[in-house]
Design an enzyme around this catalytic site. Structure first.
Site, PDB file in Angstrom:
ATOM      1  N   GLU A   1      16.918  -9.560   3.585  1.00 27.80           N
ATOM      2  CA  GLU A   1      16.644 -10.931   4.022  1.00 27.80           C
ATOM      3  C   GLU A   1      16.425 -11.879   2.851  1.00 27.80           C
ATOM      4  O   GLU A   1      16.487 -13.101   3.002  1.00 27.80           O
ATOM      5  CB  GLU A   1      15.421 -10.961   4.945  1.00 27.80           C
ATOM      6  CG  GLU A   1      14.071 -10.992   4.257  1.00 27.80           C
ATOM      7  CD  GLU A   1      13.709  -9.709   3.516  1.00 27.80           C
ATOM      8  OE1 GLU A   1      12.833  -9.751   2.637  1.00 27.80           O
ATOM      9  OE2 GLU A   1      14.300  -8.653   3.833  1.00 27.80           O
TER      10      GLU A   1
ATOM     11  N   GLY B   1       0.783  -1.229   0.000  1.00 23.13           N
ATOM     12  CA  GLY B   1       0.000   0.000   0.000  1.00 23.13           C
ATOM     13  C   GLY B   1       0.813   1.275   0.000  1.00 23.13           C
ATOM     14  O   GLY B   1       2.035   1.275  -0.162  1.00 23.13           O
TER      15      GLY B   1
ATOM     16  N   CYS C   1      11.879  -1.455   3.362  1.00 19.27           N
ATOM     17  CA  CYS C   1      10.818  -1.273   2.372  1.00 19.27           C
ATOM     18  C   CYS C   1       9.764  -0.279   2.877  1.00 19.27           C
ATOM     19  O   CYS C   1      10.056   0.899   3.025  1.00 19.27           O
ATOM     20  CB  CYS C   1      10.222  -2.622   1.986  1.00 19.27           C
ATOM     21  SG  CYS C   1       9.463  -2.612   0.350  1.00 19.27           S
TER      22      CYS C   1
ATOM     23  N   HIS D   1      15.306  -5.586   0.102  1.00 17.08           N
ATOM     24  CA  HIS D   1      15.048  -6.672   1.052  1.00 17.08           C
ATOM     25  C   HIS D   1      16.329  -7.453   1.340  1.00 17.08           C
ATOM     26  O   HIS D   1      16.630  -8.432   0.646  1.00 17.08           O
ATOM     27  CB  HIS D   1      13.977  -7.611   0.503  1.00 17.08           C
ATOM     28  CG  HIS D   1      12.588  -7.079   0.626  1.00 17.08           C
ATOM     29  ND1 HIS D   1      11.775  -7.366   1.700  1.00 17.08           N
ATOM     30  CD2 HIS D   1      11.875  -6.258  -0.175  1.00 17.08           C
ATOM     31  CE1 HIS D   1      10.607  -6.757   1.553  1.00 17.08           C
ATOM     32  NE2 HIS D   1      10.642  -6.078   0.421  1.00 17.08           N
TER      33      HIS D   1
END
Length: 392
Positions: free
Chosen positions: A366, A253, A280, A364
């Site tokens: 991860e 969103g 993010c 990201h």
């Protein structure tokens, strides 16, 4: 005024992507039957489709995979990033074959059906990707009708009635419902996810705006004790958990919409000098809390091959990305510096406060496409925190 569709339905077509401008893209449906409206984006990854489809950041989105052979290694219960998938479905080039991986526990089409996600194969995904690059991410309906019968006027009305992601707070729809501890760490073949080790660990409170599970695992692997809290948890409740640091997760969103309730909490943490790390959406919310602005990107960044330059050292990291909004670096205040930039388009990919222990990245770490290029960020955050004092 609704536009007429650009092509008649081919014989045997059971899948449809109907854009809001009336363009009909036909294919063969698989997975769940039905119709869903959302934004069409593309992802350039060649592996990890199960992780992508279960990433809560894809809520409200239909994913076009540019790699043609998606689904052919099947699905399994370990390669997921959320308890409930939130992507609407996927568009692929080739038909899904029977699984070819020894880790597969389920056919990809059956896995989509079980998770109420729609698939369409037989689509020229490269052509669709070029359209998105040129015209931006469109609103559309993805539909699968096994009998090949589609109510085109109703589907077009559904596509045109979907409001779009700008101004939409989706974090509140995908966040966890309650505060919980997180124990799982690094995965190994044959053993699954390791439990958190013993010893004094700094306590990290992770605010879940739609987090991927592997972020929590990475925090544990870096040495943290992790407590996960819902997106709307108050500042007082977070402080009552006595965190050594607070993590701001990814999520879907418009960050400006989520920021209505998230930014005051983050600002309260900053005022109390609580260390913060954001990824993010969490990065974008940290930027908003600092006084910067965010903007909607033309096509967004989604894939596992995005080069990001670390400005302090000049090192280039190969990163995984999934975002359609970005922090506007030109609006950063004097006490916040840009730390990382995209080498694709120069957009902001990292910020850090000069007067506080608070930083964030747009990508990201991860996801590890490098595969170890960016894990240092978790170590930087966790190793900079104070572990609880041991009783005498």
């Amino acid at each position: 005024m609704a536009h007429a569709t650009t092509s008649a339905q081919p014989q045997g077509a059971t899948g449809l992507l109907l854009l809001a401008d009336g363009t009909a893209i036909w294919g063969r449906g698989f997975g769940a039957a039905g119709a869903k409206a959302g934004e069409v984006c593309f992802n350039t990854s060649i592996t990890g489709y199960q992780e992508i489809l279960t990433d809560p950041s894809y809520a409200g989105q239909i994913i076009t995979f540019t790699f043609p052979h998606i689904g052919n290694v099947g699905a399994n219960p370990e390669d997921i990033e959320a308890d409930v998938p939130h992507a609407l479905g996927c568009i692929v080039r080739q038909d899904v074959t029977n699984p070819s991986s020894f880790r597969s526990a389920q056919h990809f089409s059956d896995w989509l059906s079980a998770n109420n996600q729609i698939g369409i194969s037989g689509v020229d995904t490269r052509a669709l990707t070029r359209r998105i690059r040129e015209a931006g991410a469109p609103n559309a309906v993805i539909a699968h009708a096994p009998d090949g019968v589609f109510d085109m006027p109703a589907l077009l009305a559904l596509a045109q009635g979907w409001p779009g992601l700008e101004g939409m707070d989706l974090a509140i729809e995908v966040t966890g419902a309650e505060t919980r501890g997180w124990d799982g760490g690094k995965w190994t073949l044959g053993h699954g996810y390791a439990a958190m080790g013993e010893g004094d660990r700094p306590h990290v409170v992770a605010i879940d705006y739609g987090a991927k599970h592997n972020i929590f695992r990475s925090l544990v692997e870096a040495g943290a004790k992790v407590t996960v809290v819902p997106a709307k948890t108050s500042l007082e409740d977070i402080l009552a958990l006595e965190p050594a640091g607070v993590f701001l997760s990814n999520g879907p969103g418009d960050p400006a919409a989520t920021g209505v309730y998230a930014v005051p909490v983050i600002q309260g943490l900053l005022e109390r000098d609580v260390p913060i790390f954001g990824i993010c959406l969490g990065h974008q919310l940290l930027g908003l809390a600092a006084g910067a602005r965010t903007l909607k990107m033309h096509q967004g960044h989604r894939g596992a091959n995005h080069p990001v330059k670390r400005l302090e050292t000049g090192v280039v990291e190969i990163t995984s990305m999934n975002h359609g909004f970005a922090v506007d670096a030109a609006t950063l205040p004097a006490n916040v510096v840009e730390t990382h930039v995209s080498l694709f388009d120069g957009s902001n990919c990292g910020i850090a406060f000069t007067d506080k222990n608070a930083f964030g990245v747009q990508y990201h770490p991860e996801a590890s496409p490098g595969p170890q290029d960016s894990f240092y960020l978790f170590e930087k955050f966790v190793h900079g925190l104070k572990a609880p004092a041991t009783a005498a």
